[in-house]
Scaffold this active site. Structure first.
Site, PDB file in Angstrom:
ATOM      1  N   GLU A  73      56.303  23.825  29.906  1.00 46.54           N
ATOM      2  CA  GLU A  73      56.596  24.583  28.681  1.00 46.54           C
ATOM      3  C   GLU A  73      57.644  25.646  28.977  1.00 46.54           C
ATOM      4  OE1 GLU A  73      57.240  25.447  25.451  1.00 46.54           O
ATOM      5  OE2 GLU A  73      55.299  24.454  25.143  1.00 46.54           O
ATOM      6  N   ASP A 122      56.796  18.381  19.083  1.00 44.07           N
ATOM      7  CA  ASP A 122      57.599  18.744  17.901  1.00 44.07           C
ATOM      8  C   ASP A 122      57.977  17.473  17.143  1.00 44.07           C
ATOM      9  OD1 ASP A 122      57.779  21.584  18.456  1.00 44.07           O
ATOM     10  OD2 ASP A 122      59.026  21.012  20.153  1.00 44.07           O
ATOM     11  N   LYS A 126      63.050  15.574  10.065  1.00 39.52           N
ATOM     12  CA  LYS A 126      64.276  15.142   9.359  1.00 39.52           C
ATOM     13  C   LYS A 126      64.938  13.991  10.116  1.00 39.52           C
ATOM     14  CE  LYS A 126      65.199  19.583   7.334  1.00 39.52           C
ATOM     15  NZ  LYS A 126      65.586  20.916   7.742  1.00 39.52           N
ATOM     16  N   ASP A 158      50.038  15.454  13.837  1.00 43.35           N
ATOM     17  CA  ASP A 158      49.568  15.478  12.447  1.00 43.35           C
ATOM     18  C   ASP A 158      50.725  15.144  11.510  1.00 43.35           C
ATOM     19  OD1 ASP A 158      50.865  17.872  13.186  1.00 43.35           O
ATOM     20  OD2 ASP A 158      50.151  18.813  11.347  1.00 43.35           O
TER      21      ASP A 158
HETATM   22  C1  LIG Z   1      54.604  22.016  18.368  1.00 46.97           C
HETATM   23  S1  LIG Z   1      54.421  22.781  19.919  1.00 46.97           S
HETATM   24  C2  LIG Z   1      52.768  22.320  20.387  1.00 46.97           C
HETATM   25  C3  LIG Z   1      52.147  23.290  21.348  1.00 46.97           C
HETATM   26  C4  LIG Z   1      50.701  22.977  21.798  1.00 46.97           C
HETATM   27  N1  LIG Z   1      50.636  21.740  22.535  1.00 46.97           N
HETATM   28  C5  LIG Z   1      49.729  22.943  20.664  1.00 46.97           C
HETATM   29  O1  LIG Z   1      49.074  21.913  20.433  1.00 46.97           O
HETATM   30  O2  LIG Z   1      49.570  23.985  19.995  1.00 46.97           O
HETATM   31  C6  LIG Z   1      55.395  21.728  20.973  1.00 46.97           C
HETATM   32  C7  LIG Z   1      55.806  22.383  22.275  1.00 46.97           C
HETATM   33  O3  LIG Z   1      56.432  21.418  23.110  1.00 46.97           O
HETATM   34  C8  LIG Z   1      57.445  22.048  23.871  1.00 46.97           C
HETATM   35  N2  LIG Z   1      58.389  20.995  24.277  1.00 46.97           N
HETATM   36  C9  LIG Z   1      59.189  20.264  23.471  1.00 46.97           C
HETATM   37  N3  LIG Z   1      59.908  19.380  24.178  1.00 46.97           N
HETATM   38  C10 LIG Z   1      59.537  19.545  25.473  1.00 46.97           C
HETATM   39  C11 LIG Z   1      59.941  18.942  26.693  1.00 46.97           C
HETATM   40  N4  LIG Z   1      60.879  17.968  26.719  1.00 46.97           N
HETATM   41  N5  LIG Z   1      59.377  19.373  27.856  1.00 46.97           N
HETATM   42  C12 LIG Z   1      58.439  20.358  27.840  1.00 46.97           C
HETATM   43  N6  LIG Z   1      58.018  20.974  26.706  1.00 46.97           N
HETATM   44  C13 LIG Z   1      58.563  20.575  25.548  1.00 46.97           C
HETATM   45  C14 LIG Z   1      58.047  23.086  22.918  1.00 46.97           C
HETATM   46  O4  LIG Z   1      58.639  24.159  23.626  1.00 46.97           O
HETATM   47  C15 LIG Z   1      56.812  23.522  22.091  1.00 46.97           C
HETATM   48  O5  LIG Z   1      56.254  24.708  22.587  1.00 46.97           O
END
Ligand SMILES: C[S@@+](CC[C@H](N)C(=O)[O-])C[C@H]1O[C@@H](n2cnc3c(N)ncnc32)[C@H](O)[C@@H]1O
Length: 218
Positions: A73, A122, A126, A158
């Protein structure tokens, strides 16, 4: 140790919306204490991808005390909270990679991993951002290379757009993974384990039912 040659760019926030100042020197000193450096040949690992505020890493570390959790992260506010939880719970089997999961995959030269968790990646709903989505068939095949035999990947989301996209990725990898829970998609995450992450709560508060995909390496 990590090369700058990123296979995939990492999008999204590094800091939260709050204007609260963070002492970065302090932050990096703390991160260094828990930083993932190298694999230990004698250990088994769990890869926790995009840990946000770290709830999943704490859960996995407690659930599997004999394994090492690598928490990937870049989000600073989240990592600060995770480190606090590590210290308060006196946990010694979490290592942090402050950055892209692809960095870790790039240096994984053996099947060190017993489990991969990706909770609420994430969704980039879009169409023009679809290329930013993490879960693709190429990514899953990359994970296949680093997983031990019969090991599993857990993915929660979700987002209906992402669910369709993930289904398509799973279909394209049908020779690599068995979709273990395909007949149980009506179940709730809470039917499997008791964990609430920030994005799980967001989904529930917005009346969106999260789906969990469990894939087993063939
Ligand atoms: C929507 S948040 C979900 C956070 C947590 N897992 C939760 O369920 O609340 C997605 C997280 O994935 C991280 N992230 C996205 N792409 C990533 C990657 N390639 N490597 C590591 N982390 C990543 C983002 O920084 C973000 O904090």
């Amino acid at each position: 140790m990590f090369s700058s040659k990123y296979t995939n760019r990492l999008f999204g926030r590094t800091r939260g919306r709050s204007k609260k100042k963070i002492n970065l020197k302090n932050y990096y000193e703390k991160v260094n204490k828990y930083k993932f450096q190298n694999f230990n040949e004698r250990s088994e690992y769990i890869l926790d991808v995009g840990t946000g505020y770290g709830e999943t890493s704490i859960f996995l570390a407690k659930q599997f005390p004999d394994k090492t959790v690598i928490s990937c992260e870049k989000y600073i506010d989240g990592n600060i909270l995770l480190i606090k939880k590590i210290e308060n719970n006196i946990i010694n089997n979490i290592q942090l990679h402050v950055g892209n999961v692809y960095d870790v995959l790039e240096i994984t030269n053996k099947r060190y991993f017993r489990l991969v968790w990706i909770f609420f990646p994430d969704p980039w709903p879009k169409n023009r951002h679809a290329k930013r989505r993490l879960i693709t068939s190429d990514f899953l095949i990359k994970l296949h290379e680093i997983l031990k035999e019969n090991s599993e990947i857990y993915i929660a989301t979700d987002s209906t757009v992402y669910i369709r996209f993930i289904l398509n990725s799973i279909y394209n990898c049908k020779n690599y993974f068995l979709w273990v829970n395909h007949s149980e998609m009506n179940l709730d995450i809470k039917d499997y384990f008791n964990i609430e992450t920030k994005y799980y709560k967001k989904a529930i508060n917005s009346y969106r039912k999260p789906s969990l995909f469990i894939l087993r390496k063939l």
